[in-house]
Scaffold this motif. Structure first.
Motif: not given
Lengths: 169, 169
Positions: A158-164, B133-139, B42-46, A24-28
DNA sequence: TCGAACTATTTCAAATTTCAATGATCTTCG
DNA sequence: CGAAGATCATTGAAATTTGAAATAGTTCGA
């Protein structure tokens, strides 16, 4: 009677959802990305067709327009989220076109400050108004309630991403 | 007593909001864009750090992974939303690395179909899992309700944009 | 004050990207 | 059939982009 780790049903689920079910994260993400790409391409094409300017150059002018006192190369790089070397090349082309100027900082001679020329300000004003209009067009079918929700939820994301992030946590 | 068009207050509002008050669309666009840029970088760098692969190459592999029977150059170009010439260059590099192969279509000799090699499939599987996994982390801090709303609202926005493109209306 | 560690920017090579022009192949229609 | 027009992909020039290395200038501690 114990079950748990040897339950065939559980295994089945695990296998089908390897390794952690983040679809679901990938789809989003893909939806976000394709929408932004679509808008970006439209703006790029219109900038070229109507004003004979490239999108990266427009973006750089936009940053300088918001900071009339000028910006250091490093600040431009951060705000545009591109590499240092990239900004150098863009600035050189815009300087050739007389849209911006580079000034050395008298206090710290490593620092270079770029700012719009009067010509740059005048031209960007025109580009900018058209740009805003294009966005309004493209967003025409997005009702205000949806737009407001998007603003809010994108802030959350954006906040979630920035925090990770790996780097600037 | 009539008022309307000479009301100073109204004029004030108009002046402040020249020329058509599309600032909210601009703000939404900038928020969308900066969020996507942040994730992209972030994805590019990883990808580079962990797998020594570039983001455009990953994107191309992802398209081919979803279409195991292969894709024509033109389809790749459309799906990735980049130019034809761009795809040609990417494919050449990936072919050098043995991750994809190019086949001529026997029926229409203008057509070239690119597909993953077994090596390409195997490697992409690894990249892809990490990517998810990276996306799930960021989200991680985006709750399911927000995520669901975003999916829905981004669909609305994408539809609006698609309906107002200069080209492919 | 000297020099090591930082910081700001540029430079460079390789990859990406667009756009226009070209080449090759198909399709259609007279 | 055979040429005009359409389609598919590559090529080439210029711009963008990254990431790493090089340059130049600043800062700060011994």
């Amino acid at each position: 009677m114990e079950k748990a780790k040897d339950d065939p049903v559980d295994l089945e689920i695990i296998v089908r959802d390897e390794p952690a079910g983040h679809k679901s994260e990938l789809r989003l993400w893909l939806r976000l990305l394709s929408t932004v790409n679509m808008i970006t391409q439209e703006i790029r094409q219109r900038l070229r067709a109507e004003f004979a300017i490239t999108l990266p150059q427009f973006d750089l002018l936009a940053q300088l327009d918001r900071a009339r006192e000028g910006l250091r190369m490093g600040d431009l790089s951060k705000r545009m989220m591109v590499s240092n070397g990239n900004v150098t090349g863009l600035i050189e082309r815009l300087e050739t076109d007389k849209l911006i100027v580079r000034d050395f900082d008298p206090v710290d001679r490593r620092v270079i400050v770029a700012k719009l020329t009067p010509l740059g300000i005048a031209k960007f004003r025109i580009y900018s108004k058209a740009h805003e209009g294009w966005l309004a067009d493209m967003f025409a079918d997005v009702d205000p309630v949806t737009a407001k929700a998007l603003m809010k939820h994108m802030a959350t994301m954006k906040g979630s991403v920035a925090a990770h992030l790996t780097r600037g946590a």
